[in-house]
Every structure is written in structure tokens, then in C-alpha cells.
Design a protein around this motif. Sequence first.
Motif, PDB file in Angstrom:
ATOM      1  N   MET A 161       0.860  -1.199   0.000  1.00  0.00           N
ATOM      2  CA  MET A 161       0.000   0.000   0.000  1.00  0.00           C
ATOM      3  C   MET A 161       0.894   1.246   0.000  1.00  0.00           C
ATOM      4  SD  MET A 161      -3.240   0.896   0.153  1.00  0.00           S
ATOM      5  CE  MET A 161      -4.186   2.333   0.501  1.00  0.00           C
ATOM      6  N   THR A 162       0.701   2.131  -0.991  1.00  0.00           N
ATOM      7  CA  THR A 162       1.549   3.323  -1.063  1.00  0.00           C
ATOM      8  C   THR A 162       1.093   4.393  -0.077  1.00  0.00           C
ATOM      9  OG1 THR A 162       2.347   5.086  -2.484  1.00  0.00           O
ATOM     10  CG2 THR A 162       0.144   4.270  -2.960  1.00  0.00           C
ATOM     11  N   THR A 163       2.065   5.138   0.458  1.00  0.00           N
ATOM     12  CA  THR A 163       1.723   6.233   1.370  1.00  0.00           C
ATOM     13  C   THR A 163       1.656   7.549   0.607  1.00  0.00           C
ATOM     14  OG1 THR A 163       4.057   6.458   1.860  1.00  0.00           O
ATOM     15  CG2 THR A 163       2.735   5.194   3.426  1.00  0.00           C
ATOM     16  N   PHE A 164       2.022   7.529  -0.670  1.00  0.00           N
ATOM     17  CA  PHE A 164       2.052   8.768  -1.446  1.00  0.00           C
ATOM     18  C   PHE A 164       0.751   8.951  -2.222  1.00  0.00           C
ATOM     19  CE2 PHE A 164       6.533   8.172  -0.532  1.00  0.00           C
ATOM     20  CZ  PHE A 164       6.933   9.459  -0.209  1.00  0.00           C
ATOM     21  N   ASP A 165      -0.229   9.613  -1.563  1.00  0.00           N
ATOM     22  CA  ASP A 165      -1.459   9.973  -2.278  1.00  0.00           C
ATOM     23  C   ASP A 165      -1.173  11.238  -3.101  1.00  0.00           C
ATOM     24  OD1 ASP A 165      -1.428  12.107  -0.519  1.00  0.00           O
ATOM     25  OD2 ASP A 165      -3.092  11.392   0.687  1.00  0.00           O
ATOM     26  N   HIS A 166      -2.201  11.827  -3.678  1.00  0.00           N
ATOM     27  CA  HIS A 166      -1.981  12.964  -4.582  1.00  0.00           C
ATOM     28  C   HIS A 166      -1.291  14.136  -3.870  1.00  0.00           C
ATOM     29  CE1 HIS A 166      -2.531  15.406  -8.089  1.00  0.00           C
ATOM     30  NE2 HIS A 166      -3.125  16.334  -7.365  1.00  0.00           N
ATOM     31  N   ALA A 167      -1.822  14.519  -2.687  1.00  0.00           N
ATOM     32  CA  ALA A 167      -1.263  15.684  -1.979  1.00  0.00           C
ATOM     33  C   ALA A 167       0.168  15.403  -1.517  1.00  0.00           C
ATOM     34  CB  ALA A 167      -2.150  16.031  -0.786  1.00  0.00           C
ATOM     35  N   ALA A 168       0.408  14.200  -0.977  1.00  0.00           N
ATOM     36  CA  ALA A 168       1.754  13.864  -0.491  1.00  0.00           C
ATOM     37  C   ALA A 168       2.753  13.835  -1.654  1.00  0.00           C
ATOM     38  CB  ALA A 168       1.728  12.512   0.227  1.00  0.00           C
ATOM     39  N   SER A 169       2.302  13.383  -2.822  1.00  0.00           N
ATOM     40  CA  SER A 169       3.197  13.309  -3.981  1.00  0.00           C
ATOM     41  C   SER A 169       3.573  14.717  -4.451  1.00  0.00           C
ATOM     42  CB  SER A 169       2.524  12.539  -5.128  1.00  0.00           C
ATOM     43  OG  SER A 169       2.237  11.218  -4.713  1.00  0.00           O
ATOM     44  N   LEU A 170       2.581  15.628  -4.495  1.00  0.00           N
ATOM     45  CA  LEU A 170       2.872  17.014  -4.896  1.00  0.00           C
ATOM     46  C   LEU A 170       3.819  17.679  -3.892  1.00  0.00           C
ATOM     47  CD1 LEU A 170      -0.591  18.402  -6.075  1.00  0.00           C
ATOM     48  CD2 LEU A 170       1.465  18.073  -7.476  1.00  0.00           C
ATOM     49  N   GLY A 171       3.566  17.425  -2.593  1.00  0.00           N
ATOM     50  CA  GLY A 171       4.417  18.003  -1.539  1.00  0.00           C
ATOM     51  C   GLY A 171       5.834  17.465  -1.652  1.00  0.00           C
ATOM     52  N   TYR A 172       5.952  16.164  -1.901  1.00  0.00           N
ATOM     53  CA  TYR A 172       7.289  15.572  -2.039  1.00  0.00           C
ATOM     54  C   TYR A 172       8.024  16.191  -3.224  1.00  0.00           C
ATOM     55  CZ  TYR A 172      11.227  12.560  -2.640  1.00  0.00           C
ATOM     56  OH  TYR A 172      12.523  12.130  -2.769  1.00  0.00           O
ATOM     57  N   ASP A 173       7.334  16.359  -4.329  1.00  0.00           N
ATOM     58  CA  ASP A 173       7.987  16.918  -5.518  1.00  0.00           C
ATOM     59  C   ASP A 173       8.516  18.324  -5.232  1.00  0.00           C
ATOM     60  OD1 ASP A 173       8.932  16.964  -8.121  1.00  0.00           O
ATOM     61  OD2 ASP A 173       7.086  17.829  -8.911  1.00  0.00           O
ATOM     62  N   ARG A 174       7.738  19.109  -4.484  1.00  0.00           N
ATOM     63  CA  ARG A 174       8.201  20.474  -4.147  1.00  0.00           C
ATOM     64  C   ARG A 174       9.464  20.412  -3.286  1.00  0.00           C
ATOM     65  NH1 ARG A 174       2.709  21.910  -3.994  1.00  0.00           N
ATOM     66  NH2 ARG A 174       2.556  21.318  -1.810  1.00  0.00           N
ATOM     67  N   ARG A 175       9.457  19.522  -2.258  1.00  0.00           N
ATOM     68  CA  ARG A 175      10.626  19.428  -1.367  1.00  0.00           C
ATOM     69  C   ARG A 175      11.836  18.879  -2.116  1.00  0.00           C
ATOM     70  NH1 ARG A 175       6.722  17.389   1.743  1.00  0.00           N
ATOM     71  NH2 ARG A 175       7.466  15.237   1.587  1.00  0.00           N
ATOM     72  N   ALA A 176      11.600  17.857  -2.954  1.00  0.00           N
ATOM     73  CA  ALA A 176      12.707  17.242  -3.685  1.00  0.00           C
ATOM     74  C   ALA A 176      13.354  18.257  -4.617  1.00  0.00           C
ATOM     75  CB  ALA A 176      12.198  16.035  -4.478  1.00  0.00           C
ATOM     76  N   THR A 177      12.520  19.067  -5.263  1.00  0.00           N
ATOM     77  CA  THR A 177      13.052  20.075  -6.187  1.00  0.00           C
ATOM     78  C   THR A 177      13.946  21.055  -5.427  1.00  0.00           C
ATOM     79  OG1 THR A 177      11.063  19.864  -7.497  1.00  0.00           O
ATOM     80  CG2 THR A 177      12.363  21.838  -7.875  1.00  0.00           C
ATOM     81  N   ARG A 178      13.536  21.389  -4.195  1.00  0.00           N
ATOM     82  CA  ARG A 178      14.300  22.368  -3.414  1.00  0.00           C
ATOM     83  C   ARG A 178      15.581  21.776  -2.830  1.00  0.00           C
ATOM     84  NH1 ARG A 178      10.518  23.532   0.110  1.00  0.00           N
ATOM     85  NH2 ARG A 178      11.544  22.814   1.996  1.00  0.00           N
TER      86      ARG A 178
END
Length: 181
Positions: free
Chosen positions: A1-18
Motif C-alpha cells: 500500500m503506497t503512502t504517497f497519495d496525490h497531496a503527499a506526492s505534490l508536496g514531495y515533488d516540491r521538497r525534492a526540487t528544493r
Amino acid sequence: MTTFDHAASLGYDRRATRLLGSLYRRIAADIDTATDPGAAVTDIGTGPGRLLSRLAERRPDLRLHGIDLSPHMIEIAHRNLTGHPVELAVADVRELPYPDASLDVVVSSLSMHEWPDLDAAARELRRVLAPGGTLAVYDFRFARTAANRRALSAHFGAVRPTAVRLPWHPLAIVTRYHATA
Ligand SMILES: C[S@@+](CC[C@H](N)C(=O)[O-])C[C@H]1O[C@@H](n2cnc3c(N)ncnc32)[C@H](O)[C@@H]1O
């Protein structure tokens, strides 16, 4: 079961980019030196595809693939990789959508600490790598380092863990596990 739903995935992408640009640059440089022209490479647990996008820019000759358990991450990766011919799929590391011995490089960044069955995952990474192919797994240094090394060594023989430092952190917080199939 993935923990990365839509909001968590968008948030991760923002942090990863930074925060993770220097890690992606370092991994892309490692892959660059390890691959012949036209080599087939897959990124396991690619998330929003930021590493693949670095690789596509640095080495447009490579045949790039990526998988992730989260369909939301794959949706974002598709967006981030617009214009690059990268094949993406929703899949579990324990059941990769590739034939036996079909890839020259298997890379993974900051994903292995989330894999529930390390032995099944390592067996699958070994199955898809061509003889002489390169395994390059990068994961948080303090997360299951001994267990990661044991599982990979069981299927690849000698696995060399090395510390990787990111410029913004005083400690080496990433370990690179390198092996040859
Ligand atoms: C912390 S993110 C890292 C994403 C990306 N590799 C990076 O470095 O930015 C971990 C990723 O691993 C994926 N993941 C976790 N378990 C997985 C599994 N069993 N099979 C495939 N992907 C998995 C998650 O969905 C998530 O996208």
C-alpha cells in the motif's frame, strides 16, 4: 500500500526540487560514467521523476524507464518528463514489468527504506539486469543500512556501500550500494 497519495506526492515533488538537486546531479554523473551509448536504464521508485529528468538532459541517448508504486507519483513524473521519451509504469519493485536480463543499469534513489520485502526486491533487481549490468542504489544512510546490504549481497555477491555527502548537510546522510550483475 503506497503512502504517497496525490497531496503527499505534490508536496514531495516540491521538497525534492528544493533539496535534492545535488543528489540527482551526483547520481546522473555516476550513471553517465557507467553507461555505454544507448544503454537501457530504469529508476526504481522514481517518485516525481526528477532523477530521470536530469538523466534525460545529460544523456539523451539512453533508453530510460521508471516505475513507482504510487500512481500519483507516476502522474507527476509524466508531467515532469514531458518532451522526454521515458517509459513510466505503476509497479512494485517485487514485480518489475521488464523481461529477464533486459536492462544495463538499475538505479534507485531514496526508495529502498520503504520496500517491505528486501529479499524479494533484491531478487527482482537481479533478474532484470543483464550480465555485467550495474546496480546503483542510493538510500538514507541511517535507514536499515545493514539489512539493505545483506539483501543485496545475497543476490549480487559483493556490494560496496559508500557514503555520499550532500552539500547542504554536515553529515553524509546517503549511502550508495554498488554491485555488478
Ligand atoms: C522518498 S520517495 C523517492 C522518490 C525519488 N526516487 C527521489 O529520489 O526523489 C520514495 C518512492 O519510493 C516509492 N516506493 C515505495 N515502495 C515501493 C515499492 N515497493 N515499489 C516501487 N516503488 C516504491 C514511493 O511510492 C515513493 O515514490
